[in-house]
Design a protein around this motif. Structure first.
Motif, PDB file in Angstrom:
ATOM      1  N   LYS A 256       0.849  -1.188   0.000  1.00  0.00           N
ATOM      2  CA  LYS A 256       0.000   0.000   0.000  1.00  0.00           C
ATOM      3  C   LYS A 256       0.888   1.242   0.000  1.00  0.00           C
ATOM      4  O   LYS A 256       1.869   1.299   0.745  1.00  0.00           O
ATOM      5  CB  LYS A 256      -0.930   0.011   1.221  1.00  0.00           C
ATOM      6  CG  LYS A 256      -1.893  -1.181   1.266  1.00  0.00           C
ATOM      7  CD  LYS A 256      -2.818  -1.101   2.468  1.00  0.00           C
ATOM      8  CE  LYS A 256      -3.705  -2.341   2.563  1.00  0.00           C
ATOM      9  NZ  LYS A 256      -4.609  -2.459   1.411  1.00  0.00           N
ATOM     10  N   LEU A 257       0.509   2.224  -0.820  1.00  0.00           N
ATOM     11  CA  LEU A 257       1.326   3.424  -0.986  1.00  0.00           C
ATOM     12  C   LEU A 257       0.508   4.657  -0.628  1.00  0.00           C
ATOM     13  O   LEU A 257      -0.582   4.872  -1.167  1.00  0.00           O
ATOM     14  CB  LEU A 257       1.809   3.517  -2.438  1.00  0.00           C
ATOM     15  CG  LEU A 257       2.746   4.684  -2.778  1.00  0.00           C
ATOM     16  CD1 LEU A 257       4.051   4.584  -1.984  1.00  0.00           C
ATOM     17  CD2 LEU A 257       3.034   4.700  -4.281  1.00  0.00           C
ATOM     18  N   ILE A 258       1.042   5.458   0.291  1.00  0.00           N
ATOM     19  CA  ILE A 258       0.429   6.735   0.667  1.00  0.00           C
ATOM     20  C   ILE A 258       1.284   7.850   0.055  1.00  0.00           C
ATOM     21  O   ILE A 258       2.490   7.934   0.325  1.00  0.00           O
ATOM     22  CB  ILE A 258       0.366   6.900   2.194  1.00  0.00           C
ATOM     23  CG1 ILE A 258      -0.467   5.770   2.815  1.00  0.00           C
ATOM     24  CG2 ILE A 258      -0.212   8.263   2.569  1.00  0.00           C
ATOM     25  CD1 ILE A 258      -0.425   5.741   4.339  1.00  0.00           C
ATOM     26  N   ILE A 259       0.667   8.676  -0.766  1.00  0.00           N
ATOM     27  CA  ILE A 259       1.376   9.749  -1.454  1.00  0.00           C
ATOM     28  C   ILE A 259       0.863  11.081  -0.932  1.00  0.00           C
ATOM     29  O   ILE A 259      -0.352  11.317  -0.882  1.00  0.00           O
ATOM     30  CB  ILE A 259       1.166   9.667  -2.980  1.00  0.00           C
ATOM     31  CG1 ILE A 259       1.652   8.318  -3.520  1.00  0.00           C
ATOM     32  CG2 ILE A 259       1.874  10.813  -3.683  1.00  0.00           C
ATOM     33  CD1 ILE A 259       1.353   8.114  -5.004  1.00  0.00           C
ATOM     34  N   THR A 260       1.765  11.962  -0.525  1.00  0.00           N
ATOM     35  CA  THR A 260       1.364  13.308  -0.125  1.00  0.00           C
ATOM     36  C   THR A 260       1.937  14.315  -1.102  1.00  0.00           C
ATOM     37  O   THR A 260       2.976  14.082  -1.731  1.00  0.00           O
ATOM     38  CB  THR A 260       1.842  13.652   1.299  1.00  0.00           C
ATOM     39  OG1 THR A 260       3.273  13.795   1.318  1.00  0.00           O
ATOM     40  CG2 THR A 260       1.434  12.578   2.295  1.00  0.00           C
ATOM     41  N   ASN A 261       1.254  15.424  -1.243  1.00  0.00           N
ATOM     42  CA  ASN A 261       1.774  16.499  -2.081  1.00  0.00           C
ATOM     43  C   ASN A 261       1.236  17.835  -1.609  1.00  0.00           C
ATOM     44  O   ASN A 261       0.249  17.907  -0.863  1.00  0.00           O
ATOM     45  CB  ASN A 261       1.440  16.263  -3.568  1.00  0.00           C
ATOM     46  CG  ASN A 261      -0.048  16.237  -3.859  1.00  0.00           C
ATOM     47  OD1 ASN A 261      -0.788  17.128  -3.455  1.00  0.00           O
ATOM     48  ND2 ASN A 261      -0.499  15.205  -4.570  1.00  0.00           N
ATOM     49  N   ALA A 262       1.907  18.883  -2.031  1.00  0.00           N
ATOM     50  CA  ALA A 262       1.409  20.246  -1.863  1.00  0.00           C
ATOM     51  C   ALA A 262       0.726  20.625  -3.162  1.00  0.00           C
ATOM     52  O   ALA A 262       1.239  20.350  -4.243  1.00  0.00           O
ATOM     53  CB  ALA A 262       2.560  21.201  -1.566  1.00  0.00           C
TER      54      ALA A 262
END
Length: 310
Positions: A113-119
């Protein structure tokens, strides 16, 4: 694009393990990609062990302010994770296929499982700066116009699916986990929203007309990353959650009319002085830094939910 240059997958995994990653951290099931100003998530990692990107074959160096360049292993709560502290963007001059190489390495390390954060820039006035958008779909201008992460030679199995569906790219289970986490942490209801991410190539911020166009499509957030990583992750069979922190409001108001102002000058009328409206990377980093603790708490609780701890 040379497959030898672009896909040294086994070499990358061997180099990471040879760096001395502790055995209890070497097979994480959850991966995290940290966006601009959000590398502070790593402060929550227990027993943290970092591997510099420069020591990993196939990894690039991030040149963007607010991004580090290391792979961090550690525990969030009691769950082992691996976090990318800094990502790569095509606008830095990298082929898009190489910017998603780390996602495939994460898969080989055991990530499921991959959690991606961004602005991201905000396109919906209902979601002001500081809102966290749980992404449920995307619109990718680069992807539709010839810059897709899966173009070119296919990597070896298990990354050799050519035609990857995107209609269910964002895991419902993981999106629900994000809202459950926010409830458990007693975040205000308005702290999180759900919406569509608009992907643009950058590195310029959107013109007013471009912003209005993206908003008219129903997009809530716009940014210069993430979708390539999502595409590569889905090709690899990973479940994906994307959290976009709104760090600036996209300017969508119509431009001032030079003709109207000249007409007013000719008539001797007073012209209202209006400050320029411009986005800035400094604003993005400031909001990212200010909200990093909140995003970190949310990600940690999501990891705990997915790991069966809550």
């Amino acid at each position: 694009m040379s497959p030898t240059l672009s896909f040294p997958l086994n070499e990358a995994v061997s180099a990471i393990l040879a760096a001395g990653v502790p055995s209890n951290l070497s097979s994480p099931k959850i991966g995290i990609i940290c966006g601009s100003g959000l590398s502070g998530l790593s402060a929550s990692l227990k027993e943290k062990f970092e591997v510099p990107y420069e020591s990993i074959p196939g990894f690039l160096q991030s040149t963007v302010q607010g991004h580090k360049s290391s792979l961090a292993f550690g525990f969030l709560g009691d769950v082992p994770v691996v976090a990318m502290l800094g990502r790569f963007h095509p606008y830095e001059g990298h082929p898009i296929q190489e910017t998603v190489f780390p996602v495939r390495v994460l898969k080989l390390l055991g990530v499921e499982k991959l959690i991606i954060t961004n602005a991201a820039g905000g396109l919906n006035p209902a979601n002001p700066v500081g809102t966290i958008i749980v992404i449920n779909d995307h619109f990718s201008l680069p992807g539709l116009s010839g810059s897709n992460a899966l173009m070119g030679p296919c990597p070896p199995a298990p990354f050799d699916m050519r035609f990857v569906p995107m209609s269910e790219a964002y895991s419902l289970e993981m999106r629900k986990a994000a809202f459950k986490a926010a409830h458990q942490l007693e975040f205000p209801r308005e702290a999180l929203a759900e919406g569509v991410y608009a992907h643009v190539s950058g590195p310029t911020y959107e013109s007013r007309t471009e912003g209005r166009f993206l908003a008219s499509l129903g997009c809530s957030a716009v940014g210069m990353s993430t979708v390539g990583e999502v595409v590569a992750a889905r090709q690899a069979g990973l479940d994906v959650l994307v959290l976009s922190l709104i760090t600036n409001a996209v300017i969508v108001t119509p431009q001032r009319s030079a003709r109207d102002e000249v007409d007013k000058e000719i008539r001797g009328e007073t012209i209202e002085v209006i400050a320029k409206e411009e986005a800035s990377h400094e604003e993005v980093l400031e909001v990212g830094t200010r909200k990093a603790v909140e995003v970190g708490r949310l990600v940690e609780r999501v990891v705990g939910i997915l790991g069966g701890k809550y």
